[in-house]
Design a protein around this motif. Structure first.
Motif, PDB file in Angstrom:
ATOM      1  N   GLU A 145       0.927  -1.331   0.089  1.00  0.00           N
ATOM      2  CA  GLU A 145      -0.034  -0.181  -0.005  1.00  0.00           C
ATOM      3  C   GLU A 145       0.891   1.322  -0.218  1.00  0.00           C
ATOM      4  O   GLU A 145       0.578   2.142  -0.701  1.00  0.00           O
ATOM      5  CB  GLU A 145      -0.961   0.044   1.139  1.00  0.00           C
ATOM      6  N   ARG A 146       1.917   1.227   0.819  1.00  0.00           N
ATOM      7  CA  ARG A 146       2.575   2.555   1.006  1.00  0.00           C
ATOM      8  C   ARG A 146       3.632   2.620  -0.237  1.00  0.00           C
ATOM      9  O   ARG A 146       3.816   3.789  -0.862  1.00  0.00           O
ATOM     10  CB  ARG A 146       3.594   2.039   2.102  1.00  0.00           C
ATOM     11  N   ALA A 147       3.762   1.502  -1.094  1.00  0.00           N
ATOM     12  CA  ALA A 147       4.716   1.528  -2.169  1.00  0.00           C
ATOM     13  C   ALA A 147       3.883   1.764  -3.563  1.00  0.00           C
ATOM     14  O   ALA A 147       4.158   2.116  -4.645  1.00  0.00           O
ATOM     15  CB  ALA A 147       5.496   0.281  -2.411  1.00  0.00           C
ATOM     16  N   ASN A 148       2.634   1.749  -3.131  1.00  0.00           N
ATOM     17  CA  ASN A 148       1.688   1.747  -4.399  1.00  0.00           C
ATOM     18  C   ASN A 148       1.861   0.820  -5.486  1.00  0.00           C
ATOM     19  O   ASN A 148       1.896   0.866  -6.691  1.00  0.00           O
ATOM     20  CB  ASN A 148       1.623   3.046  -4.898  1.00  0.00           C
ATOM     21  N   VAL A 149       2.055  -0.329  -5.097  1.00  0.00           N
ATOM     22  CA  VAL A 149       2.400  -1.722  -5.806  1.00  0.00           C
ATOM     23  C   VAL A 149       1.582  -2.836  -5.367  1.00  0.00           C
ATOM     24  O   VAL A 149       1.212  -3.113  -4.230  1.00  0.00           O
ATOM     25  CB  VAL A 149       3.916  -2.063  -5.601  1.00  0.00           C
ATOM     26  N   ARG A 150       0.913  -3.658  -6.417  1.00  0.00           N
ATOM     27  CA  ARG A 150       0.029  -4.589  -6.254  1.00  0.00           C
ATOM     28  C   ARG A 150       0.818  -5.799  -5.586  1.00  0.00           C
ATOM     29  O   ARG A 150       2.002  -6.066  -5.959  1.00  0.00           O
ATOM     30  CB  ARG A 150      -0.559  -5.107  -7.589  1.00  0.00           C
ATOM     31  N   LYS A 151       0.186  -6.690  -4.723  1.00  0.00           N
ATOM     32  CA  LYS A 151       0.592  -7.755  -3.886  1.00  0.00           C
ATOM     33  C   LYS A 151       1.139  -8.780  -4.796  1.00  0.00           C
ATOM     34  O   LYS A 151       2.285  -9.378  -4.457  1.00  0.00           O
ATOM     35  CB  LYS A 151      -0.348  -8.526  -3.080  1.00  0.00           C
ATOM     36  N   GLY A 152       0.646  -8.982  -6.161  1.00  0.00           N
ATOM     37  CA  GLY A 152       1.310 -10.201  -7.215  1.00  0.00           C
ATOM     38  C   GLY A 152       2.607  -9.500  -7.524  1.00  0.00           C
ATOM     39  O   GLY A 152       3.466 -10.414  -7.831  1.00  0.00           O
ATOM     40  N   SER A 153       2.618  -8.116  -7.871  1.00  0.00           N
ATOM     41  CA  SER A 153       4.072  -7.538  -8.357  1.00  0.00           C
ATOM     42  C   SER A 153       5.048  -7.945  -7.063  1.00  0.00           C
ATOM     43  O   SER A 153       6.096  -8.158  -7.385  1.00  0.00           O
ATOM     44  CB  SER A 153       3.881  -6.174  -8.284  1.00  0.00           C
ATOM     45  N   PHE A 154       4.593  -7.608  -5.714  1.00  0.00           N
ATOM     46  CA  PHE A 154       5.490  -8.011  -4.630  1.00  0.00           C
ATOM     47  C   PHE A 154       6.204  -9.176  -4.647  1.00  0.00           C
ATOM     48  O   PHE A 154       7.422  -9.364  -5.002  1.00  0.00           O
ATOM     49  CB  PHE A 154       4.802  -7.722  -3.506  1.00  0.00           C
ATOM     50  N   TYR A 155       5.247 -10.280  -4.887  1.00  0.00           N
ATOM     51  CA  TYR A 155       5.678 -11.835  -4.919  1.00  0.00           C
ATOM     52  C   TYR A 155       6.408 -12.109  -6.127  1.00  0.00           C
ATOM     53  O   TYR A 155       7.066 -13.181  -6.369  1.00  0.00           O
ATOM     54  CB  TYR A 155       4.659 -12.653  -4.305  1.00  0.00           C
ATOM     55  N   TYR A 156       6.233 -11.092  -7.397  1.00  0.00           N
ATOM     56  CA  TYR A 156       7.045 -11.557  -8.326  1.00  0.00           C
ATOM     57  C   TYR A 156       8.513 -11.304  -8.114  1.00  0.00           C
ATOM     58  O   TYR A 156       9.267 -11.894  -8.664  1.00  0.00           O
ATOM     59  CB  TYR A 156       6.524 -10.673  -9.663  1.00  0.00           C
ATOM     60  N   PHE A 157       8.748 -10.098  -7.428  1.00  0.00           N
ATOM     61  CA  PHE A 157      10.114  -9.758  -7.173  1.00  0.00           C
ATOM     62  C   PHE A 157      10.662 -10.243  -5.843  1.00  0.00           C
ATOM     63  O   PHE A 157      11.951 -10.430  -5.741  1.00  0.00           O
ATOM     64  CB  PHE A 157      10.377  -8.155  -7.242  1.00  0.00           C
ATOM     65  N   PHE A 158      10.166 -10.474  -4.788  1.00  0.00           N
ATOM     66  CA  PHE A 158      10.512 -10.886  -3.612  1.00  0.00           C
ATOM     67  C   PHE A 158       9.659 -12.082  -3.143  1.00  0.00           C
ATOM     68  O   PHE A 158       8.546 -12.171  -2.789  1.00  0.00           O
ATOM     69  CB  PHE A 158      10.463  -9.872  -2.467  1.00  0.00           C
ATOM     70  N   PRO A 159      10.448 -13.201  -2.377  1.00  0.00           N
ATOM     71  CA  PRO A 159       9.533 -14.137  -2.149  1.00  0.00           C
ATOM     72  C   PRO A 159       8.854 -14.213  -0.695  1.00  0.00           C
ATOM     73  O   PRO A 159       7.952 -14.731  -0.544  1.00  0.00           O
ATOM     74  CB  PRO A 159      10.703 -15.224  -2.021  1.00  0.00           C
ATOM     75  N   SER A 160       9.340 -13.234  -0.046  1.00  0.00           N
ATOM     76  CA  SER A 160       8.944 -12.969   1.366  1.00  0.00           C
ATOM     77  C   SER A 160       9.279 -11.386   1.707  1.00  0.00           C
ATOM     78  O   SER A 160       9.899 -10.650   1.509  1.00  0.00           O
ATOM     79  CB  SER A 160       9.380 -13.781   2.289  1.00  0.00           C
ATOM     80  N   LYS A 161       8.603 -11.079   2.948  1.00  0.00           N
ATOM     81  CA  LYS A 161       9.013  -9.760   3.622  1.00  0.00           C
ATOM     82  C   LYS A 161      10.523  -9.762   3.936  1.00  0.00           C
ATOM     83  O   LYS A 161      10.940  -8.807   4.056  1.00  0.00           O
ATOM     84  CB  LYS A 161       8.000  -9.729   4.991  1.00  0.00           C
ATOM     85  N   GLN A 162      10.775 -11.085   4.277  1.00  0.00           N
ATOM     86  CA  GLN A 162      12.163 -11.198   5.023  1.00  0.00           C
ATOM     87  C   GLN A 162      13.138 -10.839   3.904  1.00  0.00           C
ATOM     88  O   GLN A 162      14.070 -10.157   3.953  1.00  0.00           O
ATOM     89  CB  GLN A 162      12.558 -12.374   5.644  1.00  0.00           C
ATOM     90  N   ALA A 163      12.881 -11.274   2.624  1.00  0.00           N
ATOM     91  CA  ALA A 163      13.815 -11.286   1.406  1.00  0.00           C
ATOM     92  C   ALA A 163      13.827  -9.569   0.989  1.00  0.00           C
ATOM     93  O   ALA A 163      14.725  -9.225   0.776  1.00  0.00           O
ATOM     94  CB  ALA A 163      13.319 -11.789   0.191  1.00  0.00           C
ATOM     95  N   LEU A 164      12.362  -8.792   1.139  1.00  0.00           N
ATOM     96  CA  LEU A 164      12.476  -7.588   0.837  1.00  0.00           C
ATOM     97  C   LEU A 164      13.367  -6.674   1.696  1.00  0.00           C
ATOM     98  O   LEU A 164      13.926  -5.826   1.383  1.00  0.00           O
ATOM     99  CB  LEU A 164      11.020  -7.008   0.833  1.00  0.00           C
ATOM    100  N   THR A 165      13.379  -7.122   3.188  1.00  0.00           N
ATOM    101  CA  THR A 165      14.065  -6.512   4.244  1.00  0.00           C
ATOM    102  C   THR A 165      15.488  -6.522   3.926  1.00  0.00           C
ATOM    103  O   THR A 165      16.159  -5.743   4.093  1.00  0.00           O
ATOM    104  CB  THR A 165      13.568  -7.185   5.562  1.00  0.00           C
ATOM    105  N   VAL A 166      15.837  -7.787   3.563  1.00  0.00           N
ATOM    106  CA  VAL A 166      17.256  -8.122   3.462  1.00  0.00           C
ATOM    107  C   VAL A 166      17.611  -7.245   2.153  1.00  0.00           C
ATOM    108  O   VAL A 166      18.994  -6.303   1.796  1.00  0.00           O
ATOM    109  CB  VAL A 166      17.575  -9.457   2.894  1.00  0.00           C
TER     110      VAL A 166
END
Lengths: 199, 199
Positions: free
Chosen positions: B34-55
Protein backbone atom coordinates in the motif's frame (compact mmCIF):
# COMPACT_ATOMS: atom_id res chain seq x y z
CA UNK A 1 -10.61 -15.06 53.42
CA UNK A 2 -9.99 -16.70 50.03
CA UNK A 3 -6.61 -17.31 48.47
CA UNK A 4 -5.41 -14.35 46.41
CA UNK A 5 -5.07 -14.94 42.69
CA UNK A 6 -1.77 -15.99 41.19
CA UNK A 7 -2.89 -14.71 37.80
CA UNK A 8 -1.06 -11.33 37.84
CA UNK A 9 2.22 -13.02 38.76
CA UNK A 10 1.70 -15.75 36.16
CA UNK A 11 0.91 -13.16 33.49
CA UNK A 12 4.01 -11.15 34.37
CA UNK A 13 6.21 -14.24 34.13
CA UNK A 14 4.67 -15.32 30.85
CA UNK A 15 5.05 -11.80 29.45
CA UNK A 16 8.70 -11.60 30.51
CA UNK A 17 9.52 -14.86 28.81
CA UNK A 18 7.59 -14.02 25.62
CA UNK A 19 9.02 -10.49 25.43
CA UNK A 20 12.53 -11.94 25.61
CA UNK A 21 11.75 -14.58 22.99
CA UNK A 22 9.76 -12.64 20.45
CA UNK A 23 9.57 -8.95 21.35
CA UNK A 24 6.60 -6.68 21.99
CA UNK A 25 4.91 -6.26 18.60
CA UNK A 26 4.94 -9.94 17.73
CA UNK A 27 3.03 -11.13 20.79
CA UNK A 28 -0.63 -10.75 21.67
CA UNK A 29 -2.83 -11.02 24.75
CA UNK A 30 -4.16 -14.43 23.67
CA UNK A 31 -0.65 -15.87 23.45
CA UNK A 32 0.36 -14.41 26.82
CA UNK A 33 -2.78 -15.90 28.42
CA UNK A 34 -2.04 -19.29 26.89
CA UNK A 35 1.56 -19.27 28.16
CA UNK A 36 0.39 -18.12 31.62
CA UNK A 37 -2.52 -20.58 31.68
CA UNK A 38 -4.85 -17.71 32.58
CA UNK A 39 -8.20 -16.91 30.94
CA UNK A 40 -8.57 -13.74 28.86
CA UNK A 41 -11.26 -12.47 31.21
CA UNK A 42 -8.79 -12.65 34.09
CA UNK A 43 -6.18 -10.81 32.03
CA UNK A 44 -8.49 -7.84 31.53
CA UNK A 45 -9.59 -7.93 35.14
CA UNK A 46 -5.98 -7.22 36.19
CA UNK A 47 -4.48 -5.33 33.24
CA UNK A 48 -6.23 -2.95 30.82
CA UNK A 49 -3.88 -3.80 27.94
CA UNK A 50 -0.75 -5.60 26.73
CA UNK A 51 1.10 -2.34 27.30
CA UNK A 52 -0.02 -2.16 30.93
CA UNK A 53 1.11 -5.75 31.56
CA UNK A 54 4.44 -4.98 29.89
CA UNK A 55 4.97 -1.95 32.13
CA UNK A 56 4.18 -4.10 35.19
CA UNK A 57 6.62 -6.73 33.92
CA UNK A 58 9.43 -4.20 33.46
CA UNK A 59 8.83 -2.63 36.88
CA UNK A 60 8.87 -6.04 38.59
CA UNK A 61 12.02 -7.10 36.73
CA UNK A 62 13.93 -3.89 37.42
CA UNK A 63 12.87 -3.81 41.10
CA UNK A 64 14.59 -7.18 41.59
CA UNK A 65 17.66 -6.27 39.52
CA UNK A 66 17.96 -2.87 41.19
CA UNK A 67 18.42 -4.61 44.55
CA UNK A 68 21.36 -6.51 43.10
CA UNK A 69 22.85 -3.34 41.57
CA UNK A 70 22.68 -1.59 44.96
CA UNK A 71 24.29 -4.57 46.67
CA UNK A 72 27.19 -4.71 44.19
CA UNK A 73 27.71 -0.95 44.17
CA UNK A 74 27.90 -0.85 47.97
CA UNK A 75 31.68 -1.18 47.92
CA UNK A 76 34.39 1.04 49.31
CA UNK A 77 35.95 2.56 46.23
CA UNK A 78 33.07 2.73 43.73
CA UNK A 79 35.05 1.34 40.81
CA UNK A 80 35.31 -2.21 42.12
CA UNK A 81 31.53 -2.34 42.44
CA UNK A 82 31.08 -1.08 38.88
CA UNK A 83 33.54 -3.62 37.57
CA UNK A 84 31.74 -6.47 39.38
CA UNK A 85 28.38 -5.20 38.18
CA UNK A 86 29.35 -5.02 34.51
CA UNK A 87 31.27 -8.30 34.61
CA UNK A 88 28.13 -9.87 36.12
CA UNK A 89 26.01 -8.39 33.31
CA UNK A 90 28.31 -10.10 30.79
CA UNK A 91 28.22 -13.27 32.92
CA UNK A 92 24.41 -13.40 32.86
CA UNK A 93 24.48 -13.48 29.05
CA UNK A 94 27.16 -16.17 29.09
CA UNK A 95 25.26 -18.35 31.59
CA UNK A 96 22.07 -18.06 29.58
CA UNK A 97 23.96 -19.01 26.44
CA UNK A 98 25.41 -22.09 28.15
CA UNK A 99 22.04 -23.22 29.52
CA UNK A 100 19.79 -22.44 26.54
CA UNK A 101 22.13 -22.07 23.56
CA UNK A 102 21.18 -18.47 22.89
CA UNK A 103 21.89 -14.95 24.13
CA UNK A 104 18.93 -13.55 26.06
CA UNK A 105 19.87 -9.89 25.51
CA UNK A 106 18.55 -6.94 27.51
CA UNK A 107 14.79 -6.70 27.92
CA UNK A 108 14.92 -2.91 28.36
CA UNK A 109 17.15 -2.35 25.32
CA UNK A 110 15.04 -4.64 23.13
CA UNK A 111 11.86 -2.78 24.04
CA UNK A 112 13.54 0.64 23.78
CA UNK A 113 14.15 0.04 20.09
CA UNK A 114 10.86 -1.64 19.40
CA UNK A 115 8.48 0.85 20.93
CA UNK A 116 7.75 4.37 19.80
CA UNK A 117 5.74 7.44 20.67
CA UNK A 118 2.47 5.50 20.42
CA UNK A 119 3.37 3.40 23.47
CA UNK A 120 3.78 6.40 25.78
CA UNK A 121 3.46 4.52 29.10
CA UNK A 122 5.96 1.88 28.08
CA UNK A 123 8.42 4.46 26.84
CA UNK A 124 8.10 6.46 30.02
CA UNK A 125 8.70 3.32 32.11
CA UNK A 126 11.83 2.47 30.08
CA UNK A 127 13.13 6.03 30.51
CA UNK A 128 12.67 5.76 34.27
CA UNK A 129 14.65 2.51 34.34
CA UNK A 130 17.55 3.85 32.25
CA UNK A 131 17.54 7.09 34.30
CA UNK A 132 17.76 5.02 37.44
CA UNK A 133 20.60 2.88 36.07
CA UNK A 134 22.56 5.96 34.93
CA UNK A 135 22.01 7.60 38.32
CA UNK A 136 23.29 4.50 40.17
CA UNK A 137 26.39 4.44 37.97
CA UNK A 138 26.88 8.18 38.48
CA UNK A 139 26.74 7.70 42.27
CA UNK A 140 29.42 5.01 42.05
CA UNK A 141 31.59 7.35 39.93
CA UNK A 142 31.15 10.11 42.53
CA UNK A 143 32.23 7.74 45.27
CA UNK A 144 35.27 6.66 43.26
CA UNK A 145 36.32 10.28 42.73
CA UNK A 146 35.84 11.07 46.41
CA UNK A 147 38.28 8.32 47.43
CA UNK A 148 40.68 9.26 44.60
CA UNK A 149 40.34 6.18 42.34
CA UNK A 150 38.76 8.19 39.49
CA UNK A 151 39.53 11.56 38.00
CA UNK A 152 36.92 14.15 39.03
CA UNK A 153 36.38 15.24 35.40
CA UNK A 154 34.81 11.86 34.62
CA UNK A 155 32.12 12.30 37.26
CA UNK A 156 29.29 13.44 35.01
CA UNK A 157 25.89 12.04 34.12
CA UNK A 158 27.23 11.82 30.52
CA UNK A 159 29.87 9.33 31.67
CA UNK A 160 27.23 7.33 33.55
CA UNK A 161 25.04 7.26 30.43
CA UNK A 162 28.09 6.42 28.30
CA UNK A 163 28.72 3.25 30.34
CA UNK A 164 25.07 2.22 30.03
CA UNK A 165 25.24 2.92 26.27
CA UNK A 166 28.37 0.77 26.01
CA UNK A 167 26.61 -2.07 27.85
CA UNK A 168 23.50 -1.83 25.67
CA UNK A 169 25.46 -1.65 22.41
CA UNK A 170 27.70 -4.57 23.35
CA UNK A 171 24.72 -6.74 24.40
CA UNK A 172 22.95 -5.83 21.14
CA UNK A 173 25.92 -7.10 19.11
CA UNK A 174 26.40 -10.20 21.31
CA UNK A 175 22.72 -11.03 20.72
CA UNK A 176 22.95 -10.49 16.96
CA UNK A 177 26.04 -12.72 16.70
CA UNK A 178 24.69 -15.08 19.35
CA UNK A 179 28.18 -14.94 20.86
CA UNK A 180 28.77 -14.15 24.54
CA UNK A 181 32.54 -13.80 23.95
CA UNK A 182 31.70 -10.40 22.44
CA UNK A 183 31.17 -9.24 26.02
CA UNK A 184 34.48 -10.58 27.33
CA UNK A 185 36.25 -7.23 27.11
CA UNK A 186 33.30 -5.04 28.14
CA UNK A 187 34.98 -3.82 31.32
CA UNK A 188 38.21 -3.07 29.45
CA UNK A 189 36.27 -0.80 27.09
CA UNK A 190 34.60 0.85 30.06
CA UNK A 191 37.92 1.35 31.82
CA UNK A 192 39.03 3.21 28.69
CA UNK A 193 35.93 5.39 28.86
CA UNK A 194 36.75 6.13 32.50
CA UNK A 195 40.41 6.85 31.76
CA UNK A 196 41.61 4.26 34.29
CA UNK A 197 44.15 1.46 33.86
CA UNK A 198 42.67 -1.39 31.83
CA UNK A 199 42.81 -4.50 34.01
CA UNK B 1 11.97 -2.71 -25.31
CA UNK B 2 9.54 -1.85 -22.52
CA UNK B 3 10.27 0.33 -19.55
CA UNK B 4 11.70 -1.65 -16.60
CA UNK B 5 9.51 -1.82 -13.52
CA UNK B 6 10.00 0.66 -10.69
CA UNK B 7 8.26 -1.74 -8.31
CA UNK B 8 11.38 -3.23 -6.64
CA UNK B 9 12.76 0.25 -5.91
CA UNK B 10 9.37 1.48 -4.68
CA UNK B 11 9.02 -1.55 -2.43
CA UNK B 12 12.51 -1.05 -0.98
CA UNK B 13 11.78 2.60 -0.23
CA UNK B 14 8.42 1.81 1.34
CA UNK B 15 9.99 -0.96 3.43
CA UNK B 16 12.83 1.31 4.63
CA UNK B 17 10.38 3.96 5.76
CA UNK B 18 8.01 1.47 7.45
CA UNK B 19 10.87 -0.42 9.14
CA UNK B 20 12.12 2.85 10.62
CA UNK B 21 8.64 3.86 11.75
CA UNK B 22 7.26 0.62 13.11
CA UNK B 23 9.89 -2.13 13.04
CA UNK B 24 9.86 -5.54 11.37
CA UNK B 25 7.28 -7.60 13.27
CA UNK B 26 4.59 -4.93 13.21
CA UNK B 27 4.46 -4.52 9.43
CA UNK B 28 3.07 -6.84 6.78
CA UNK B 29 3.34 -7.31 3.04
CA UNK B 30 -0.08 -5.70 2.45
CA UNK B 31 0.96 -2.53 4.27
CA UNK B 32 4.28 -2.33 2.41
CA UNK B 33 2.45 -2.73 -0.93
CA UNK B 34 0.00 0.00 0.00
CA UNK B 35 2.80 2.42 0.97
CA UNK B 36 4.69 1.56 -2.24
CA UNK B 37 1.58 1.73 -4.40
CA UNK B 38 2.45 -1.70 -5.81
CA UNK B 39 0.10 -4.68 -6.16
CA UNK B 40 0.64 -7.78 -4.02
CA UNK B 41 1.14 -9.90 -7.16
CA UNK B 42 4.05 -7.65 -8.14
CA UNK B 43 5.54 -7.93 -4.66
CA UNK B 44 5.73 -11.72 -4.88
CA UNK B 45 7.03 -11.52 -8.45
CA UNK B 46 10.12 -9.69 -7.16
CA UNK B 47 10.48 -10.89 -3.55
CA UNK B 48 9.57 -14.28 -2.06
CA UNK B 49 8.82 -12.80 1.39
CA UNK B 50 8.89 -9.80 3.71
CA UNK B 51 12.24 -11.07 4.97
CA UNK B 52 13.70 -11.13 1.44
CA UNK B 53 12.55 -7.55 0.81
CA UNK B 54 14.00 -6.48 4.16
CA UNK B 55 17.38 -8.02 3.28
CA UNK B 56 17.31 -6.20 -0.08
CA UNK B 57 16.44 -2.97 1.75
CA UNK B 58 19.32 -3.32 4.20
CA UNK B 59 21.81 -4.15 1.43
CA UNK B 60 20.72 -1.15 -0.64
CA UNK B 61 20.88 1.15 2.37
CA UNK B 62 24.30 -0.02 3.53
CA UNK B 63 25.77 0.07 0.00
CA UNK B 64 25.00 3.80 -0.16
CA UNK B 65 26.16 4.51 3.40
CA UNK B 66 29.32 2.44 2.93
CA UNK B 67 30.39 4.78 0.11
CA UNK B 68 30.14 7.70 2.51
CA UNK B 69 32.09 5.83 5.22
CA UNK B 70 34.91 5.09 2.75
CA UNK B 71 34.99 8.72 1.65
CA UNK B 72 35.19 10.04 5.22
CA UNK B 73 37.75 7.46 6.34
CA UNK B 74 40.01 8.28 3.40
CA UNK B 75 41.99 10.81 5.43
CA UNK B 76 45.63 11.05 6.28
CA UNK B 77 45.74 10.16 9.93
CA UNK B 78 42.80 7.77 10.40
CA UNK B 79 41.51 9.40 13.57
CA UNK B 80 40.25 12.56 11.91
CA UNK B 81 38.16 10.45 9.53
CA UNK B 82 36.69 8.47 12.42
CA UNK B 83 35.86 11.64 14.31
CA UNK B 84 34.12 13.13 11.25
CA UNK B 85 32.27 9.87 10.63
CA UNK B 86 30.91 9.54 14.16
CA UNK B 87 30.11 13.25 14.44
CA UNK B 88 28.19 12.89 11.17
CA UNK B 89 26.30 9.87 12.58
CA UNK B 90 25.20 12.05 15.52
CA UNK B 91 24.42 14.90 13.08
CA UNK B 92 22.11 12.67 11.00
CA UNK B 93 20.01 11.96 14.09
CA UNK B 94 19.94 15.67 14.98
CA UNK B 95 18.91 16.73 11.46
CA UNK B 96 16.15 14.14 11.37
CA UNK B 97 14.93 15.35 14.74
CA UNK B 98 14.84 18.96 13.52
CA UNK B 99 12.99 18.09 10.31
CA UNK B 100 10.50 15.50 11.64
CA UNK B 101 10.44 16.00 15.41
CA UNK B 102 11.71 12.52 16.20
CA UNK B 103 14.92 10.48 16.33
CA UNK B 104 15.10 8.04 13.44
CA UNK B 105 17.55 5.66 15.17
CA UNK B 106 19.66 3.03 13.46
CA UNK B 107 17.86 0.66 11.10
CA UNK B 108 20.45 -2.08 11.61
CA UNK B 109 20.41 -1.81 15.41
CA UNK B 110 16.61 -1.78 15.53
CA UNK B 111 16.39 -4.94 13.45
CA UNK B 112 19.27 -6.62 15.29
CA UNK B 113 17.22 -6.56 18.49
CA UNK B 114 13.93 -7.41 16.89
CA UNK B 115 14.92 -10.43 14.84
CA UNK B 116 15.97 -13.83 16.09
CA UNK B 117 17.15 -17.21 14.90
CA UNK B 118 13.95 -17.75 12.92
CA UNK B 119 14.90 -14.95 10.50
CA UNK B 120 18.22 -16.50 9.49
CA UNK B 121 18.74 -14.55 6.24
CA UNK B 122 18.01 -11.23 7.88
CA UNK B 123 20.31 -12.00 10.79
CA UNK B 124 23.09 -13.06 8.48
CA UNK B 125 22.70 -9.84 6.46
CA UNK B 126 22.87 -7.72 9.64
CA UNK B 127 26.00 -9.59 10.77
CA UNK B 128 27.65 -8.86 7.41
CA UNK B 129 26.87 -5.16 7.77
CA UNK B 130 28.20 -4.88 11.33
CA UNK B 131 31.28 -6.95 10.35
CA UNK B 132 31.90 -4.57 7.51
CA UNK B 133 31.48 -1.50 9.75
CA UNK B 134 33.83 -2.93 12.39
CA UNK B 135 36.38 -3.79 9.69
CA UNK B 136 36.27 -0.25 8.26
CA UNK B 137 36.80 1.20 11.74
CA UNK B 138 39.63 -1.27 12.39
CA UNK B 139 41.36 -0.19 9.15
CA UNK B 140 41.15 3.45 10.24
CA UNK B 141 42.64 2.50 13.64
CA UNK B 142 45.49 0.68 11.88
CA UNK B 143 46.21 3.73 9.76
CA UNK B 144 46.18 5.96 12.85
CA UNK B 145 48.67 3.69 14.61
CA UNK B 146 50.91 3.57 11.53
CA UNK B 147 51.22 7.38 11.50
CA UNK B 148 51.60 7.49 15.28
CA UNK B 149 48.31 9.19 16.27
CA UNK B 150 47.04 6.09 18.13
CA UNK B 151 48.70 3.65 20.47
CA UNK B 152 49.31 0.30 18.75
CA UNK B 153 47.68 -1.62 21.62
CA UNK B 154 44.28 -0.14 20.66
CA UNK B 155 44.47 -1.55 17.14
CA UNK B 156 42.26 -4.60 17.63
CA UNK B 157 38.96 -5.76 16.17
CA UNK B 158 37.64 -5.54 19.76
CA UNK B 159 38.29 -1.79 19.77
CA UNK B 160 36.60 -1.45 16.37
CA UNK B 161 33.58 -3.36 17.65
CA UNK B 162 33.66 -1.35 20.88
CA UNK B 163 33.23 1.90 18.94
CA UNK B 164 30.34 0.44 16.94
CA UNK B 165 28.78 -0.79 20.22
CA UNK B 166 29.13 2.70 21.72
CA UNK B 167 27.44 4.21 18.64
CA UNK B 168 24.58 1.68 18.73
CA UNK B 169 24.02 2.04 22.48
CA UNK B 170 24.08 5.84 22.34
CA UNK B 171 21.64 5.93 19.40
CA UNK B 172 19.36 3.48 21.26
CA UNK B 173 19.18 5.82 24.26
CA UNK B 174 18.82 8.96 22.09
CA UNK B 175 15.87 7.25 20.37
CA UNK B 176 14.26 6.19 23.64
CA UNK B 177 14.53 9.71 25.10
CA UNK B 178 13.81 11.28 21.70
CA UNK B 179 16.73 13.59 22.44
CA UNK B 180 19.58 14.11 19.97
CA UNK B 181 21.63 15.98 22.59
CA UNK B 182 22.36 12.55 24.08
CA UNK B 183 24.74 12.09 21.14
CA UNK B 184 26.55 15.41 21.62
CA UNK B 185 29.47 13.85 23.47
CA UNK B 186 29.64 10.60 21.48
CA UNK B 187 33.10 11.34 20.09
CA UNK B 188 34.38 12.32 23.55
CA UNK B 189 33.34 8.90 24.86
CA UNK B 190 35.00 7.24 21.90
CA UNK B 191 38.19 9.23 22.40
CA UNK B 192 38.21 7.81 25.94
CA UNK B 193 37.84 4.30 24.55
CA UNK B 194 40.78 5.00 22.23
CA UNK B 195 42.91 6.48 24.99
CA UNK B 196 43.45 9.74 23.09
CA UNK B 197 43.00 13.34 24.23
CA UNK B 198 39.30 14.22 24.45
CA UNK B 199 38.71 17.15 22.08
Amino acid sequence: MGRTSDAPQQLVEAARSLLHDRGYSAIGVAEICERANVRKGSFYYFFPSKQALTVATLRTTWAAERGRWLELLDDEDGLRGLETLFREQAGIQLEHHVSTGSIIGCLYGNLALETGASEADLRSCLREIFDDQSQLVFSALSKAASVGTLSMNRVTMETGRGLIAQLEGAVLLAKLYDDPSRLANLWQQMAGLLGIARS
